[in-house]
Design an enzyme around this catalytic site. Sequence first.
Site, PDB file in Angstrom:
ATOM      1  N   TYR A   1      25.113  14.101  14.547  1.00  0.00           N
ATOM      2  CA  TYR A   1      24.967  12.720  14.980  1.00  0.00           C
ATOM      3  C   TYR A   1      24.641  11.783  13.819  1.00  0.00           C
ATOM      4  O   TYR A   1      24.931  10.582  13.887  1.00  0.00           O
ATOM      5  CB  TYR A   1      23.877  12.620  16.043  1.00  0.00           C
ATOM      6  CG  TYR A   1      24.228  13.318  17.333  1.00  0.00           C
ATOM      7  CD1 TYR A   1      24.247  14.713  17.401  1.00  0.00           C
ATOM      8  CD2 TYR A   1      24.549  12.606  18.469  1.00  0.00           C
ATOM      9  CE1 TYR A   1      24.579  15.355  18.582  1.00  0.00           C
ATOM     10  CE2 TYR A   1      24.875  13.244  19.651  1.00  0.00           C
ATOM     11  CZ  TYR A   1      24.891  14.629  19.696  1.00  0.00           C
ATOM     12  OH  TYR A   1      25.229  15.270  20.858  1.00  0.00           O
TER      13      TYR A   1
ATOM     14  N   LYS B   1      23.757  28.836  15.735  1.00  0.00           N
ATOM     15  CA  LYS B   1      25.047  29.513  15.542  1.00  0.00           C
ATOM     16  C   LYS B   1      25.057  30.069  14.114  1.00  0.00           C
ATOM     17  O   LYS B   1      25.955  29.796  13.307  1.00  0.00           O
ATOM     18  CB  LYS B   1      26.204  28.536  15.785  1.00  0.00           C
ATOM     19  CG  LYS B   1      27.564  29.211  15.964  1.00  0.00           C
ATOM     20  CD  LYS B   1      27.627  30.130  17.170  1.00  0.00           C
ATOM     21  CE  LYS B   1      29.049  30.684  17.343  1.00  0.00           C
ATOM     22  NZ  LYS B   1      29.092  31.754  18.367  1.00  0.00           N
TER      23      LYS B   1
ATOM     24  N   ASP C   1      26.366  30.102  22.382  1.00  0.00           N
ATOM     25  CA  ASP C   1      27.235  30.535  23.479  1.00  0.00           C
ATOM     26  C   ASP C   1      26.508  31.507  24.400  1.00  0.00           C
ATOM     27  O   ASP C   1      26.627  31.431  25.624  1.00  0.00           O
ATOM     28  CB  ASP C   1      28.534  31.140  22.947  1.00  0.00           C
ATOM     29  CG  ASP C   1      28.332  32.052  21.749  1.00  0.00           C
ATOM     30  OD1 ASP C   1      27.183  32.199  21.282  1.00  0.00           O
ATOM     31  OD2 ASP C   1      29.323  32.616  21.261  1.00  0.00           O
TER      32      ASP C   1
ATOM     33  N   ASP D   1      21.996  18.607  23.306  1.00  0.00           N
ATOM     34  CA  ASP D   1      22.687  17.637  24.150  1.00  0.00           C
ATOM     35  C   ASP D   1      23.512  18.361  25.211  1.00  0.00           C
ATOM     36  O   ASP D   1      23.476  18.028  26.405  1.00  0.00           O
ATOM     37  CB  ASP D   1      23.582  16.765  23.267  1.00  0.00           C
ATOM     38  CG  ASP D   1      24.056  15.505  23.972  1.00  0.00           C
ATOM     39  OD1 ASP D   1      23.815  15.361  25.180  1.00  0.00           O
ATOM     40  OD2 ASP D   1      24.686  14.657  23.308  1.00  0.00           O
TER      41      ASP D   1
ATOM     42  N   ASP E   1      22.411  19.141  29.540  1.00  0.00           N
ATOM     43  CA  ASP E   1      23.270  18.690  30.638  1.00  0.00           C
ATOM     44  C   ASP E   1      23.688  19.878  31.505  1.00  0.00           C
ATOM     45  O   ASP E   1      23.761  19.756  32.739  1.00  0.00           O
ATOM     46  CB  ASP E   1      24.500  17.974  30.089  1.00  0.00           C
ATOM     47  CG  ASP E   1      24.226  16.531  29.717  1.00  0.00           C
ATOM     48  OD1 ASP E   1      23.035  16.141  29.732  1.00  0.00           O
ATOM     49  OD2 ASP E   1      25.171  15.798  29.394  1.00  0.00           O
TER      50      ASP E   1
END
Length: 354
Positions: A138, A188, A220, A244, A248
């Site tokens: 970001y 990751k 994942d 983020d 959600d």
Amino acid sequence: MKIAVLPGDGIGPEVTAQALKVLDVFAREGTPIEFEHGLIGGCAYDESGHPLPDSTFKLAREADAILFGAEGGFQYETLSRGLRPGDALLSIRRELNLFANFRPVVTWPELVGASPLKAERLEGLDLMILRELTGDLYFGEPRGVTSENGVRVGINTMRYDENEIRRIAHVAFRTARTRRARVCSVDKANVLESMELWREVVEEVGQEYPDVTLEHLYVDAAAMSLLRSPQHFDVLLTGNLFGDILSDEASMLTGSIGMLPSASIGDGTKGLYEPVHGCAPDIAGKDVANPLASILSAAMMLRMSFDMHSGADRIERAVRRVLASGYRTADIAEPGTKLVGTAQMGDLVVAALS
């Protein structure tokens, strides 16, 4: 207690109005709360040509806490970078150094049936997603769209330095000490060097908290585990991008993204409090949005910025009473429940506070 109120766009003004109704109960009871409103996002751009006017940033900087609604809208998506509604929120997070984003994920017993997951996977669910908020893709440089050999290339940089990782890791471990003493760090590291550093630094910080259990998951695997065994998690520590996405996803554990509050905190007690759901322009102005995430964000404000734990508990108990009485907005409605609109849900919570 000076609160900057930034309702923003879409359903932001509607849900924020309900949170203000609830906070006004405490003001009437004698709590010294001062509200000051400002424009942010698309409505600020329409008014002033910029999504974060100087007056709004000054208000946010000088306030003790910020109550934010939502930003965005389809009509602003083609604006230049820096002028889009979302850029205003990113700027406040960065400039006020609000680097730690708390997103509690709690399954209310009354809403177990509203989730697509089986009830036995949700019973007693109470986890905290702790998302680093001022780094990663970001904010990393270089970024942008350029041309190489006549071909357009989009560039974003996933970047973290060890100090950024270290400070959010300390927050995670300290938070876990107040809960069930478990931290799961999501990365990751098998593919990304920035995430390899993330894991190394989190391990180093973890050695300072021998009373807290630390585990690691690739993002994942974490996404799968959130649906398969969500009760396993206590504090879920993530970078900006992964947090983020995962938060959600986790909203489905609660039955609706309209139930997820959040708090963004820096080094002190100043924080920005907002529902996770976004501006939802398709339902704006229709009195159907769920205001409970905004109301619960106000409860987080009382607890985290003003040390008003009993007040925060009162709000959460009031929400529980309303849900137990069978009242629902459209996103969490089930057969046999009583459908209400945004404003009526706010009124019901206010009444339950008494």
